[in-house]
Design a protein around this motif. Structure first.
Motif, PDB file in Angstrom:
ATOM      1  N   GLY A 145       0.806  -1.212   0.000  1.00  0.00           N
ATOM      2  CA  GLY A 145       0.000   0.000   0.000  1.00  0.00           C
ATOM      3  C   GLY A 145       0.841   1.265   0.000  1.00  0.00           C
ATOM      4  O   GLY A 145       2.081   1.210  -0.098  1.00  0.00           O
ATOM      5  N   SER A 146       0.156   2.398   0.118  1.00  0.00           N
ATOM      6  CA  SER A 146       0.805   3.709   0.058  1.00  0.00           C
ATOM      7  C   SER A 146       0.354   4.592   1.205  1.00  0.00           C
ATOM      8  O   SER A 146      -0.765   4.451   1.715  1.00  0.00           O
ATOM      9  N   LEU A 147       1.235   5.494   1.582  1.00  0.00           N
ATOM     10  CA  LEU A 147       0.925   6.547   2.550  1.00  0.00           C
ATOM     11  C   LEU A 147       1.662   7.807   2.131  1.00  0.00           C
ATOM     12  O   LEU A 147       2.721   7.730   1.498  1.00  0.00           O
ATOM     13  N   ARG A 148       1.119   8.947   2.534  1.00  0.00           N
ATOM     14  CA  ARG A 148       1.795  10.215   2.287  1.00  0.00           C
ATOM     15  C   ARG A 148       1.941  10.957   3.606  1.00  0.00           C
ATOM     16  O   ARG A 148       0.945  11.232   4.279  1.00  0.00           O
ATOM     17  N   LEU A 149       3.186  11.251   3.949  1.00  0.00           N
ATOM     18  CA  LEU A 149       3.479  12.014   5.150  1.00  0.00           C
ATOM     19  C   LEU A 149       3.668  13.482   4.788  1.00  0.00           C
ATOM     20  O   LEU A 149       4.195  13.804   3.724  1.00  0.00           O
TER      21      LEU A 149
END
Length: 115
Positions: A16-20
């Motif tokens: 999956g992906s995340l954006r900080l």
């Protein structure tokens, strides 16, 4: 003084992906480098990625091709787009701003990648 506030951490499945995001406030000077470090349980803090105001970036080998660091100079904000996440990416991610004469850290945001 400089304050750094991170956001965007959380729990995500492998792949999956995340954006900080990290917003800096206070006495911000033009000649700075912003970036991200991480610390996994039982391990030392390590560099993830850095970026200069001019846009020159540097990545740890372990995240090259999966993570992208960017920044908005007008908003004094740095971002970390994390794709193809792996369980070994699980860590507390810290925002960093380096500008003479100080080195500043955020409080960190937890990223957990489940297998």
């Amino acid at each position: 003084q400089v304050q750094l506030v991170e956001s965007g951490g959380g729990l995500v499945q492998a792949g999956g992906s995340l954006r900080l995001s990290c917003a800096a406030s206070g006495s911000i000077f033009s000649g700075n480098v912003m970036g991200w470090y991480r610390q996994a349980p039982g391990k030392q803090r390590e560099l993830v990625a850095t970026i200069t105001r001019g846009g020159s970036s540097h990545y740890a080998d372990s995240v090259k091709g999966r993570f992208t660091v960017s920044r908005d100079n007008a908003e004094n904000t740095v971002y970390l787009q994390m794709n193809s996440l792996k369980p070994e990416d699980t860590a507390v991610y810290y925002c960093n701003l380096l500008q003479f004469p100080g080195n500043y850290w955020g409080k960190g945001t937890l990223v957990t990648v489940s297998s």
